[in-house]
Design an enzyme around this catalytic site. Structure first.
Site, PDB file in Angstrom:
ATOM      1  N   LYS A   7       0.827  -1.217   0.000  1.00 33.70           N
ATOM      2  CA  LYS A   7       0.000   0.000   0.000  1.00 33.70           C
ATOM      3  C   LYS A   7       0.854   1.256   0.000  1.00 33.70           C
ATOM      4  O   LYS A   7       0.450   2.302  -0.510  1.00 33.70           O
ATOM      5  CB  LYS A   7      -0.971  -0.018   1.185  1.00 33.70           C
ATOM      6  CG  LYS A   7      -0.323  -0.017   2.569  1.00 33.70           C
ATOM      7  CD  LYS A   7      -0.151   1.365   3.136  1.00 33.70           C
ATOM      8  CE  LYS A   7       0.603   1.334   4.457  1.00 33.70           C
ATOM      9  NZ  LYS A   7       0.776   2.688   5.029  1.00 33.70           N
TER      10      LYS A   7
ATOM     11  N   THR B  12      -3.510   6.150   3.391  1.00 35.17           N
ATOM     12  CA  THR B  12      -2.156   6.487   2.978  1.00 35.17           C
ATOM     13  C   THR B  12      -2.136   7.231   1.652  1.00 35.17           C
ATOM     14  O   THR B  12      -1.242   8.030   1.401  1.00 35.17           O
ATOM     15  CB  THR B  12      -1.303   5.199   2.873  1.00 35.17           C
ATOM     16  OG1 THR B  12      -1.502   4.408   4.036  1.00 35.17           O
ATOM     17  CG2 THR B  12       0.164   5.528   2.770  1.00 35.17           C
TER      18      THR B  12
END
Length: 336
Positions: A195, A252
């Site tokens: 990620k 994120t």
């Protein structure tokens, strides 16, 4: 089953400090280990981690330690929050001082550089497999700046031994920090590494000014890439759709707190990777992770074009705009 009460948090960075603060505010006995003696002294004197988590008071029931053995003496839980590149070294030190009956959980997102081992594997190897089945990982959309200030979020604690995961769930949960359990350690760790690479790609789009539609598309297709990786390694689709996958990707890729998104934005604005790394004391885990994820993908024959584009920008000097054009020019295919 005895409840967990005494915790050593290994590493006084932003995330380690946030976890120590959260646990102390729940009334637990907490020790916070700082590798550098000058940082330990500063934390003791000011009761604030001005270097990594400014503006957050460290409660008086957090005992600051520089000696690792003293920090771990008698605790029932050890939380490791070091950067990925330091995991093996600290695991080697832990092997000689960790209490034999302590539970071990790490909260690091990344892979070991060069070997590209998952971090629970690194811990297991250095601890001589003594704790293999009970090593857990904590992951989710958990920016330290928000967790330390008791803003609501959720996380997942994954462990092959679901009873261990349940004990850690009870320890870590608060009214504003909801923890779920999971058995899929490999899936959670691969999501948490990949990620960050997708977040760099999202930041590059921000730097190039490509807007919300493009970011939404990138997040969606980035999750498809992560799923191919996790599936190949025996992980679960539910993990990718959960907090370690979708939840952490969204946070994120969109948050101003995200160092990986910020680094991508700087790349999109034309800054060189070396200049970006040198400009901050904080680790940008997505940069080494891009090498690791692509090494695994190529070895396994997995197609991950977004991660490959980030790799080429970081390590092959491809221009960000050219990498985007390569993505858009790919052959048409079905979604899935």
């Amino acid at each position: 089953m005895q409840e967990l009460r005494s915790v050593a948090v290994v590493n006084a960075g932003g995330w380690g400090t946030a976890l120590a603060v959260q646990l102390a505010n729940q009334g637990h006995d907490v020790r916070l280990w700082a590798r550098r003696p000058e940082l330990a002294d500063q934390l003791v004197a000011g009761r604030e981690n001005s270097e990594y988590l400014p503006g957050v008071a460290i409660p008086p029931n957090v005992r600051i330690e520089h000696d690792l053995a003293a920090a771990l003496d008698g605790v029932d839980t050890v939380i490791v929050a070091v950067i990925a590149s330091y995991m093996r070294a600290i695991a080697h030190e832990l092997a000689t001082v960790i209490p034999s009956d302590a539970l071990l959980v790490h909260g690091t997102k990344g892979l070991e550089p060069e070997s590209w081992r998952r971090l629970s594997e690194v811990l297991s190897e250095e601890l001589s497999d003594r704790l293999t089945a009970s090593i857990a990982v904590l992951c989710g959309p958990n920016h330290a700046e928000e967790v330390a200030r008791s803003l609501p979020t959720a996380a997942v604690v994954a462990c092959e031994d679901i009873d261990v995961a349940a004990r850690l769930q009870r320890l870590l949960s608060t009214p504003w920090f909801r923890v779920y359990t999971n058995r899929d350690v490999a899936g959670v760790e691969l999501c948490s590494a990949a990620k960050n690479v997708v977040a760099i790609a999202a930041g590059i789009g921000d730097g190039l000014g490509y807007g919300d539609n493009g970011k939404a598309a990138l997040i969606t297709r980035g999750l498809a890439e992560i799923w191919r990786l996790v599936e190949h390694k025996g992980g679960s689709l539910a993990t990718v759709a959960g907090l370690a996958g979708l939840g952490d990707v969204v946070a994120t890729c969109t948050s101003p707190h995200s160092r990986n998104r910020w680094a991508g934005e700087q790349l999109g604005r034309g800054r060189a990777p070396a200049e970006i790394i040198a400009s901050t004391p904080m680790a940008i885990e997505g940069i080494p992770a891009a090498r690791g994820i692509m090494a695994i993908a190529r070895e396994c024959g997995i197609e991950m074009p977004i991660c490959e584009g980030v790799y080429r920008i970081l390590f092959e000097n491809q221009r960000p705009a050219a990498a985007l054009q390569d993505l858009l020019a790919r052959d048409f295919t079905s979604e899935g």
